[in-house]
Structure formats: C-alpha cells, structure tokens
Scaffold this motif. Structure first.
Motif, PDB file in Angstrom:
ATOM      1  N   LEU A 189      -3.289   1.207  -2.998  1.00 40.12           N
ATOM      2  CA  LEU A 189      -4.896   1.583  -2.700  1.00 40.12           C
ATOM      3  C   LEU A 189      -5.498   1.977  -3.936  1.00 40.12           C
ATOM      4  O   LEU A 189      -5.905   1.740  -4.994  1.00 40.12           O
TER       5      LEU A 189
ATOM      6  N   LEU B 230      -4.116  -0.646  -7.072  1.00 39.19           N
ATOM      7  CA  LEU B 230      -5.190  -1.205  -7.425  1.00 39.19           C
ATOM      8  C   LEU B 230      -6.560  -0.606  -8.367  1.00 39.19           C
ATOM      9  O   LEU B 230      -7.227  -1.847  -9.160  1.00 39.19           O
TER      10      LEU B 230
ATOM     11  N   PHE C 272      -6.123  -9.880   2.254  1.00 36.61           N
ATOM     12  CA  PHE C 272      -5.524  -8.799   2.465  1.00 36.61           C
ATOM     13  C   PHE C 272      -3.804  -9.625   3.424  1.00 36.61           C
ATOM     14  O   PHE C 272      -4.520 -10.549   4.683  1.00 36.61           O
TER      15      PHE C 272
ATOM     16  N   ILE D 149       1.422  -1.619   0.225  1.00 33.32           N
ATOM     17  CA  ILE D 149       0.221  -0.015  -0.012  1.00 33.32           C
ATOM     18  C   ILE D 149       1.116   0.864   0.086  1.00 33.32           C
ATOM     19  O   ILE D 149       0.458   2.023  -0.849  1.00 33.32           O
TER      20      ILE D 149
ATOM     21  N   ALA E 272      -9.812  -5.983  -3.664  1.00 33.22           N
ATOM     22  CA  ALA E 272      -8.918  -6.201  -3.268  1.00 33.22           C
ATOM     23  C   ALA E 272      -9.018  -8.026  -3.678  1.00 33.22           C
ATOM     24  O   ALA E 272     -10.005  -7.901  -2.786  1.00 33.22           O
TER      25      ALA E 272
ATOM     26  N   ILE F   4      -3.249  -7.516  -1.231  1.00 35.90           N
ATOM     27  CA  ILE F   4      -2.738  -5.987  -0.852  1.00 35.90           C
ATOM     28  C   ILE F   4      -2.162  -6.918   0.424  1.00 35.90           C
ATOM     29  O   ILE F   4      -2.528  -7.903   0.632  1.00 35.90           O
TER      30      ILE F   4
ATOM     31  N   ALA G 116      -9.879  -1.863   0.628  1.00 35.65           N
ATOM     32  CA  ALA G 116      -9.034  -2.803  -0.017  1.00 35.65           C
ATOM     33  C   ALA G 116     -10.031  -3.776  -0.851  1.00 35.65           C
ATOM     34  O   ALA G 116      -9.651  -3.705  -2.085  1.00 35.65           O
TER      35      ALA G 116
END
Length: 121
Positions: free
Chosen positions: A63, A66, A101, A55, A98, A80, A93
């Motif tokens: 972000l 993404l 994570f 990130i 995403a 992520i 996210a």
C-alpha cells in the motif's frame, strides 16, 4: 506492441508464476522487484504500462509502495495481488489508486482479465 508489466512480490515462486502467465499471453516483463523500495526505483527506471503488486513485503509494504508510485506518476496503473483480501484492505487499496485487486490464490484468467481491463493487450 506488447504491454510492459512490472511484477512486485517478495516470493520468488509467485513472481515466476505471474511471469509465466504474462509471457505466455504476449505481455513483456519490464522489471521484477521483491520489495517496495526496489519497486519504486525500478518503476522510475522502466516506466511499465502496469504493475502487479503484493501487499505484504519487507522494507515497504504494497500500500505504501502504491502511494509512492502514484506520487511519482499519478497515471500509474497498479493491480494489487495479495492473499490479504479483507474488505478494509481492498477499499484502502482502491482509495489509494489501485486499478484492481486480485486475491491469492488466483487463476491465470483473473490476472489476464485485470490486465485487459487496465491496459488492454
């Protein structure tokens, strides 16, 4: 056929560590990038099966990266991987698309489980 993964992190040691885990587990490295701008361009060039994305990076944060990747390819699989594990960031996210994570520091099996869930092997 091995899955192609792009690794995006501004820390060289982190890219090397993730790369080592992936290569030892039969994944192919499609590309590496050290910031979001480079990541978006390399994604378009290489069309990886999945992206492992930090990130906090210079030029374009994860972000935003993404979102840009998802604009280009709505089916993109992006995991992520960040030290910023606050609930609000995780939720943001996931809402942005995403697939998973991962909070740093992580164990190798956490990366492998996320990839298995996202793209298989």
């Amino acid at each position: 056929m091995s899955k192609k993964i792009m690794i995006v992190d501004d820390a060289t040691f982190m890219r090397l560590m993730i790369k080592d885990i992936l290569v030892k587990n039969s994944y192919e490295i499609a590309a590496e990038a050290n910031d979001g701008l480079e990541a978006v361009e390399k994604y378009k060039e290489t069309r990886p099966d999945a992206v492992i994305l930090d990130i906090t990076m210079p030029n374009m944060d994860g972000l935003t990266t993404l979102v840009e990747i998802k604009k280009h390819d709505p089916d993109a699989k992006v995991i992520i991987c960040s030290a910023m594990g606050q609930e609000s960031i995780v939720i943001e996210a996931i809402k942005a698309g995403a697939s998973d994570f991962i909070v740093k520091p992580f164990h190798a099996d956490r990366i492998l489980k996320a990839l298995q869930k996202t793209v298989g092997l």
